[in-house]
Design an enzyme around this catalytic site. Sequence first.
Site, PDB file in Angstrom:
ATOM      1  N   ALA A 129     -26.718  -4.016  14.491  1.00 47.21           N
ATOM      2  CA  ALA A 129     -26.453  -5.349  13.954  1.00 47.21           C
ATOM      3  C   ALA A 129     -25.141  -5.920  14.492  1.00 47.21           C
ATOM      4  O   ALA A 129     -25.103  -7.033  15.024  1.00 47.21           O
ATOM      5  CB  ALA A 129     -26.421  -5.285  12.437  1.00 47.21           C
TER       6      ALA A 129
ATOM      7  N   ASP B   3     -26.306   1.919  23.968  1.00 47.44           N
ATOM      8  CA  ASP B   3     -26.931   2.245  22.676  1.00 47.44           C
ATOM      9  C   ASP B   3     -27.950   3.351  22.888  1.00 47.44           C
ATOM     10  O   ASP B   3     -28.595   3.424  23.927  1.00 47.44           O
ATOM     11  CB  ASP B   3     -27.604   1.004  22.081  1.00 47.44           C
ATOM     12  CG  ASP B   3     -27.997   1.217  20.639  1.00 47.44           C
ATOM     13  OD1 ASP B   3     -27.225   0.814  19.743  1.00 47.44           O
ATOM     14  OD2 ASP B   3     -29.070   1.818  20.381  1.00 47.44           O
TER      15      ASP B   3
ATOM     16  N   ARG C   5     -31.469  -8.377  10.379  1.00 49.52           N
ATOM     17  CA  ARG C   5     -30.056  -8.652  10.633  1.00 49.52           C
ATOM     18  C   ARG C   5     -29.638  -8.521  12.092  1.00 49.52           C
ATOM     19  O   ARG C   5     -28.521  -8.868  12.439  1.00 49.52           O
ATOM     20  CB  ARG C   5     -29.186  -7.699   9.797  1.00 49.52           C
ATOM     21  CG  ARG C   5     -29.374  -6.241  10.178  1.00 49.52           C
ATOM     22  CD  ARG C   5     -28.798  -5.299   9.150  1.00 49.52           C
ATOM     23  NE  ARG C   5     -28.967  -3.912   9.544  1.00 49.52           N
ATOM     24  CZ  ARG C   5     -30.107  -3.232   9.481  1.00 49.52           C
ATOM     25  NH1 ARG C   5     -31.195  -3.812   9.059  1.00 49.52           N
ATOM     26  NH2 ARG C   5     -30.161  -1.977   9.863  1.00 49.52           N
TER      27      ARG C   5
ATOM     28  N   LYS D 150     -32.629  -0.618  22.359  1.00 45.59           N
ATOM     29  CA  LYS D 150     -31.862  -1.803  21.963  1.00 45.59           C
ATOM     30  C   LYS D 150     -31.059  -2.392  23.119  1.00 45.59           C
ATOM     31  O   LYS D 150     -30.955  -3.613  23.253  1.00 45.59           O
ATOM     32  CB  LYS D 150     -30.934  -1.456  20.804  1.00 45.59           C
ATOM     33  CG  LYS D 150     -31.702  -1.205  19.530  1.00 45.59           C
ATOM     34  CD  LYS D 150     -30.770  -0.907  18.368  1.00 45.59           C
ATOM     35  CE  LYS D 150     -31.603  -0.734  17.101  1.00 45.59           C
ATOM     36  NZ  LYS D 150     -30.759  -0.433  15.929  1.00 45.59           N
TER      37      LYS D 150
ATOM     38  N   ASN E 177     -21.097   4.883  12.995  1.00 43.41           N
ATOM     39  CA  ASN E 177     -20.624   6.170  12.478  1.00 43.41           C
ATOM     40  C   ASN E 177     -19.224   6.519  12.973  1.00 43.41           C
ATOM     41  O   ASN E 177     -18.787   6.082  14.036  1.00 43.41           O
ATOM     42  CB  ASN E 177     -21.622   7.269  12.821  1.00 43.41           C
ATOM     43  CG  ASN E 177     -21.663   7.574  14.287  1.00 43.41           C
ATOM     44  OD1 ASN E 177     -20.904   8.405  14.768  1.00 43.41           O
ATOM     45  ND2 ASN E 177     -22.519   6.884  15.034  1.00 43.41           N
TER      46      ASN E 177
ATOM     47  N   CYS F 274     -26.012   2.045   6.133  1.00 47.16           N
ATOM     48  CA  CYS F 274     -26.975   0.946   5.971  1.00 47.16           C
ATOM     49  C   CYS F 274     -28.346   1.467   5.578  1.00 47.16           C
ATOM     50  O   CYS F 274     -29.146   0.748   5.001  1.00 47.16           O
ATOM     51  CB  CYS F 274     -27.081   0.133   7.246  1.00 47.16           C
ATOM     52  SG  CYS F 274     -25.576  -0.779   7.614  1.00 47.16           S
TER      53      CYS F 274
END
Length: 339
Positions: A34, A55, A66, A81, A126, A183
């Site tokens: 996000a 990613d 989101r 992603k 993280n 999340c």
Amino acid sequence: MNERYSRQILFPEIGKAGQEKLLNARVLIVGCGALGASHAEMLSRAGVGYLKIVDRDFVEFTNLQRQTLFKESDAAERLPKAIAAQTRIAEINSEIEVEAIVADVNRSNIEALISDVDLVLDGTDNFQIRYLLNDACVKHNKTWIYGAAVSSYGTTMTIVPSETPCLRCIFEEMPDAGSSPTCDTAGVIMPIIATVSAVQVAEAIKIIVGDLASLHRSLVQFDLWQNDWRKIKLAKPNPDCPTCGARNFEFLDAVTGEFSAVLCGRNAVQIAPPVSTTLDLKLFRDKVAHLSDVRQNDYLVRFTSGENEITVFRDGRAIVKGTDDISVARSLYARFVGN
Ligand SMILES: [Zn+2]
């Protein structure tokens, strides 16, 4: 310069000279969930000439609420992603360069990843990667912008090595695995993502155009549901900081250990927490109670997510079944256990 950036050039703090600097800037975005997707969209529209997006994950339908760059077809195809972001940005601004890297960021690649950029934006979820990022950026004198959001709460801080405190000056110890909400356990609303990302990107633009005097120089915290906005002014770096004071890069040098391993022949991966910990299994079970097939005994909590069965032990270790890919298992660990 084309009319695309005319409204931004009218903003006197940027102007033509600032726009040139943006077009020549090179930025690394670590993590394209996000926050990272939001950073990437804003920086690409602003005309940052080169974006490197790293990613390790793929797009899922749960991201679409989101993660602004992604669409249903990305989730249906389980596109990485970084790749989905690169494709979408090419449609937004074809004049800039986007390098997409599908990889787990770890101590073996972090220094190379930051080596050819001017600035690093945190889009991770993280602390394991953030402490590593802090080590690498302090060691190589790169500015990085920390950002985190969960639930309706978010926080950000801009780290200019040797000028401002670093992440470890403020949070010397990494939170224990499983102790912080994520999340995937506490949920998240999009407005907090937009808020944190907006502050991070504004800071990035100030740095790129050279207006360091306008940096907020604070630990900024927001809770959009509780209407609580806080700014804690930061002083100088802490001379006793193990990272920027003693220049002891223990996450980069892995003094703390790293024991993730593929479990041969079991189609499973073991993930170990970076520092030893003791998980409160009852609290942890409550956090994951909304997931499928949640079971608990005195030693472990087990649940399933999609095709994976995840078993979390009291010592913070997890066994992720249904994959032999460490980065997939690490990603699930970060989502459900934290860190
Ligand atoms: Zn420090």
